[in-house]
Design a protein around this motif. Structure first.
Motif, short mmCIF file in Angstrom:
data_model
loop_
_atom_site.label_atom_id
_atom_site.label_comp_id
_atom_site.label_asym_id
_atom_site.label_seq_id
_atom_site.Cartn_x
_atom_site.Cartn_y
_atom_site.Cartn_z
N UNK A 1 0.83 -1.21 0.00
CA UNK A 1 0.00 0.00 0.00
C UNK A 1 0.86 1.26 0.00
N UNK A 2 1.90 1.29 0.83
CA UNK A 2 2.76 2.47 0.85
C UNK A 2 3.58 2.56 -0.44
N UNK A 3 4.00 1.42 -0.99
CA UNK A 3 4.68 1.43 -2.28
C UNK A 3 3.77 1.99 -3.37
N UNK A 4 2.50 1.59 -3.35
CA UNK A 4 1.55 2.10 -4.35
C UNK A 4 1.38 3.61 -4.21
N UNK B 1 2.28 6.28 -7.10
CA UNK B 1 1.29 7.26 -7.53
C UNK B 1 1.82 8.68 -7.45
N UNK B 2 2.54 8.98 -6.38
CA UNK B 2 3.15 10.30 -6.21
C UNK B 2 4.18 10.57 -7.31
N UNK B 3 4.99 9.56 -7.62
CA UNK B 3 6.01 9.70 -8.67
C UNK B 3 5.35 9.91 -10.03
N UNK C 1 14.58 4.40 -12.81
CA UNK C 1 13.43 4.34 -11.90
C UNK C 1 13.77 3.91 -10.48
N UNK C 2 14.70 2.98 -10.32
CA UNK C 2 15.00 2.52 -8.97
C UNK C 2 15.59 3.64 -8.11
N UNK D 1 11.36 7.18 -1.08
CA UNK D 1 11.08 6.43 0.13
C UNK D 1 10.76 4.96 -0.05
N UNK D 2 10.79 4.46 -1.28
CA UNK D 2 10.52 3.04 -1.47
C UNK D 2 11.76 2.24 -1.08
N UNK D 3 11.54 1.13 -0.42
CA UNK D 3 12.65 0.28 0.00
C UNK D 3 12.70 -0.96 -0.87
N UNK D 4 13.91 -1.41 -1.14
CA UNK D 4 14.14 -2.60 -1.95
C UNK D 4 14.95 -3.58 -1.13
N UNK D 5 14.87 -4.89 -1.48
CA UNK D 5 15.66 -5.88 -0.75
C UNK D 5 17.14 -5.54 -0.80
#
Length: 92
Positions: free
Chosen positions: A4-7, A11-13, A31-32, A39-43
């Motif tokens: 949900x926070x990633x979405x 959306x903001x981007x 994009x990454x 604020x998106x986190x990746x493994x």
């Protein structure tokens, strides 16, 4: 972070890319990096050879992404996804 926070971040981007051509070009090119800045986190570490691609719709062409099939998908896919609506409808 949650899906949900990633979405929300995505959306903001996207909204910013609609307003700011320079930001859109940077997002398409890397994009990454942009998503991490927002604020998106990746493994960590990232899976080898994994990438994110940005595809631009046009007034004449829309895209549908077929995601990786989830494990243990029920016989009725609607149980997983619910009713699906296409967001890339032609302009009216």
């Amino acid at each position: 972070m949650s899906r949900e926070s990633d979405a929300r971040i995505i959306g903001k981007v996207i909204a910013r890319a609609w307003r700011d051509e320079g930001f859109k070009k940077r997002f398409v090119a890397n994009p990454m990096e942009v998503l991490k800045e927002e604020g998106m986190r990746f493994p960590d570490p990232m899976p080898r050879n994994w990438k994110i691609s940005v595809v631009l719709d046009t007034p004449q062409e829309s895209h549908i992404v077929i995601p990786v099939k989830p494990r243990g998908l029920p016989a009725d896919e609607e149980e997983v996804f619910g009713p699906i609506q296409c967001c890339g409808a032609p302009p009216q």
